[in-house]
Design an enzyme around this catalytic site. Structure first.
Site, mmCIF file in Angstrom:
data_model
loop_
_atom_site.group_PDB
_atom_site.id
_atom_site.type_symbol
_atom_site.label_atom_id
_atom_site.label_comp_id
_atom_site.label_asym_id
_atom_site.label_seq_id
_atom_site.Cartn_x
_atom_site.Cartn_y
_atom_site.Cartn_z
ATOM 1 C CG ASP A 37 49.551 -41.785 -107.416
ATOM 2 O OD1 ASP A 37 49.218 -42.367 -108.455
ATOM 3 O OD2 ASP A 37 48.827 -41.746 -106.402
ATOM 4 C CG HIS A 38 51.403 -38.512 -113.032
ATOM 5 N ND1 HIS A 38 51.378 -37.620 -114.081
ATOM 6 C CD2 HIS A 38 51.731 -37.785 -111.941
ATOM 7 C CE1 HIS A 38 51.683 -36.415 -113.650
ATOM 8 N NE2 HIS A 38 51.907 -36.490 -112.347
ATOM 9 C CB THR A 104 44.702 -29.819 -105.272
ATOM 10 O OG1 THR A 104 45.725 -29.033 -105.887
ATOM 11 C CG2 THR A 104 44.494 -29.352 -103.835
ATOM 12 C CD GLU A 106 49.236 -33.046 -111.355
ATOM 13 O OE1 GLU A 106 48.914 -34.248 -111.507
ATOM 14 O OE2 GLU A 106 50.021 -32.667 -110.470
ATOM 15 N N GLY A 173 51.788 -22.439 -103.989
ATOM 16 C CA GLY A 173 51.426 -21.035 -103.866
ATOM 17 C C GLY A 173 51.135 -20.706 -102.420
#
Length: 318
Positions: A37-38, A104, A106, A173
Site C-alpha cells: 500500500d503505497h 508507521t 514512510e 526494531g
C-alpha cells in the site's frame, strides 16, 4: 506448519497485472496474498503505485485466497476511520478472508498532504491510537473519540464483516516489535529474525501469527537477475531509518547509488538455483514464522510461478 504466500507489489505492476498474478499464485499453490500500500513507488524505475483498496476489490472476484495489506499506514495519509471503512468493506468482499496489516509508514508516502513527519516514537503512539479507533469502528457501533491525535464524531460503519478485521502490526526494531505484541493480532516483518518472533511472543503476541516477507528474482541468467534486482529494489538494502525518512523517489534513487550490486547478490535469491530459493524461504520457517510471503522482482513472473509450482513449493510443503 509454515504457510507460503505471494506478495503482490503495487509499486512494480499495473492493477491488471496484479490481478493476473493473484490468479497465478493460487494456481501455483500459494495459500495467501500480501499486497503493498503505497502512494509512490520507491524509485521511478518501478513505475506504478495503484490505490490498493481498488485492487483488493478486484482481487475479491479473481481469487479465493485470503488477502492482507503489507502494510497500510493509518496515521496520516488516510485517517484511521477511513482506513477502517476500507478494511471492513474489503473483508466483506472477501468473505472474511482479509487481514489489515498496519505500520508507521514512510515519509515517501505520508508527507504528500504537507504535514510534518514525526519521529518514530510519536508515529508509534499515533499508530496505537489509530488501532484503538479502528477496533471500535469494526464493532459496527457508533463511535465518538476525542484522542491525542484523532477525533471521530458519531461515526458508524454499516458495512462490516461478521467478525472484526484482524490487525497485524509491522515491526522492524525491538520497540516496534514489543508494540506489535501488545496491540497486534499478529506480527509482520521482512527478515527471518528469530529474536523478533520471540520478542513479539513475550510482549503479548503469544500464539498469534508471525508473518515474514522477502523478495527474490527468478531468471535463467543469475547475473541478469542480480542486475534486475539491483535496478528495481536496491532500496531494500538501505540501512536503519533511512527508508522511513526520505520523501521522494528521487531521494531513494540518490541513496541507492551507494548500494553495490554485490550487496544485492549476497542478500537476495537470484537466478534459478532451486536450493537458493528454498533456503531463502525456509530461513523464515526455521526462525519460527507461521507464514512467509515471497515476491518476484521484475517482469518474469510467469516463469517465476512455474518455477515455484514445480520445483520450490513442493520442497517446502511436501
Amino acid at each position: 506448519m509454515t504457510e507460503y504466500g505471494y506478495f503482490l507489489s503495487c509499486e512494480e505492476h499495473s492493477p491488471a497485472e496484479l490481478v493476473e498474478q493473484a490468479r497465478m499464485a493460487e494456481q501455483a499453490g500459494f495459500t495467501g496474498l500480501w499486497i503493498s500500500d503505497h502512494f509512490h513507488p520507491w524509485v521511478r524505475e518501478q513505475g506504478q503505485s495503484a490505490f490498493v483498496w481498488s485492487v483488493i476489490g478486484a482481487l475479491s472476484e479473481a481469487t479465493s485466497l485470503p488477502v492482507q495489506t503489507a502494510v497500510t499506514c493509518p496515521i496520516m495519509r488516510l485517517h484511521p476511520a477511513l482506513t477502517a471503512q476500507a478494511a471492513a468493506t474489503s473483508s466483506v468482499l472477501l468473505g472474511g478472508r482479509f487481514r489489515l496489516g498496519v505500520g508507521t509508514g514512510e515519509a515517501l508516502n505520508e508527507h504528500i498532504l504537507g504535514g510534518p513527519w514525526p519521529p518514530a516514537p510519536i508515529r508509534m503512539d499515533m499508530l496505537e491510537e489509530a488501532v484503538q479507533v479502528m477496533r471500535q469502528l469494526f464493532t459496527g457501533k457508533q463511535v465518538t473519540h476525542h484522542g491525542k491525535y484523532y477525533t471521530v464524531e458519531n461515526a458508524r460503519l454499516y458495512t462490516v464483516p461478521d467478525e472484526p478485521v484482524p490487525i497485524d502490526v509491522s515491526a522492524f526494531g525491538p520497540t516496534a516489535t514489543a508494540l506489535a505484541g501488545r496491540i497486534g493480532d499478529g506480527l509482520i516483518t521482512m527478515a527471518p529474525d528469530t529474536d523478533a518472533v520471540e520478542r513479539f511472543r513475550r510482549a503479548g503476541g503469544g500464539t498469534k501469527p508471525a508473518s515474514g516477507g522477502l523478495k527474490v528474482c527468478w531468471g535463467p541468467d543469475r547475473d541478469e537477475a542480480v542486475r534486475t534486482a539491483h535496478r528495481l529494489w536496491a532500496t531494500e538494502q538501505l540501512p536503519g531509518e533511512l527508508p522511513q525518512v526520505l520523501s521522494t523517489p528521487t531521494h531513494f534513487e540518490q541513496a541507492v547509488e551507494l548500494v553495490p550490486p554485490e550487496r544485492v547478490a549476497a542478500n537476495v535469491a537470484c537466478g534459478d538455483d532451486v536450493d537458493a530459493h528454498v533456503r531463502a524461504l525456509d530461513a523464515y520457517a526455521q526462525a519460527g514464522f507461521d507464514a512467509v510471503y515471497v515476491t518476484q522482482i521484475g517482469p518474469e513472473y510467469r516463469g517465476f510461478f512455474d518455477f515455484y509450482r514445480t520445483k520450490v513449493l513442493p520442497q517446502l510443503t511436501g
